[in-house]
Scaffold this active site. Structure first.
Site, PDB file in Angstrom:
ATOM      1  CB  CYS A 238      -0.907  -0.009   1.222  1.00  0.00           C
ATOM      2  SG  CYS A 238      -1.860   1.526   1.417  1.00  0.00           S
TER       3      CYS A 238
ATOM      4  CG  ASP B  11      -7.218  -0.756 -28.904  1.00  0.00           C
ATOM      5  OD1 ASP B  11      -8.151  -0.652 -29.707  1.00  0.00           O
ATOM      6  OD2 ASP B  11      -6.715   0.189 -28.285  1.00  0.00           O
ATOM      7  CD  GLU B  12      -5.779   2.742 -23.731  1.00  0.00           C
ATOM      8  OE1 GLU B  12      -5.452   2.879 -22.546  1.00  0.00           O
ATOM      9  OE2 GLU B  12      -6.326   3.633 -24.373  1.00  0.00           O
TER      10      GLU B  12
END
Ligand code: ZN
Ligand code: ZN
Length: 98
Positions: free
Chosen positions: A59, A78-79
């Site tokens: 974290c 497409d990402e």
């Protein structure tokens, strides 16, 4: 499966199994295609972090190294999808960039 009347083989038809010889329907025969179809299961993966899987990740806000995570397709297909984390300790949320 065989025909009750003539003993020939039953073949699958649009309404169930049908005898290839005399055309009699196998009345109590089911194709088994109705079960499970027509019902879409929607996976809700947005809030309710408690049901999400946990992963070992640090974290950025506290010293905790365990967080709930889920992957979401953010913009165009497409990402590469983005991983979202929620700290199990402080509840801080962040996303993972490559
Ligand atoms: Zn028959
Ligand atoms: Zn934290």
């Amino acid at each position: 499966m065989f025909c009750d009347k003539c003993g020939s083989i039953l073949v699958p038809g649009p309404d169930g199994f049908v005898c290839i010889k005399c055309g009699a329907k196998g009345s109590d025969v089911e194709l088994g295609e109705e079960a499970g179809s027509g019902k879409e299961v929607h996976m809700v993966r947005d809030e309710g972090d408690e049901t999400l899987p946990k992963t070992e990740v640090e974290c950025p806000k506290c010293d905790n190294n365990e967080a709930y995570f889920y992957v979401k397709q953010t913009r165009s297909a497409d990402e590469s999808p983005t991983a979202f984390y929620t700290c199990t300790k402080c509840g801080h949320k962040w996303r993972d960039y490559d």
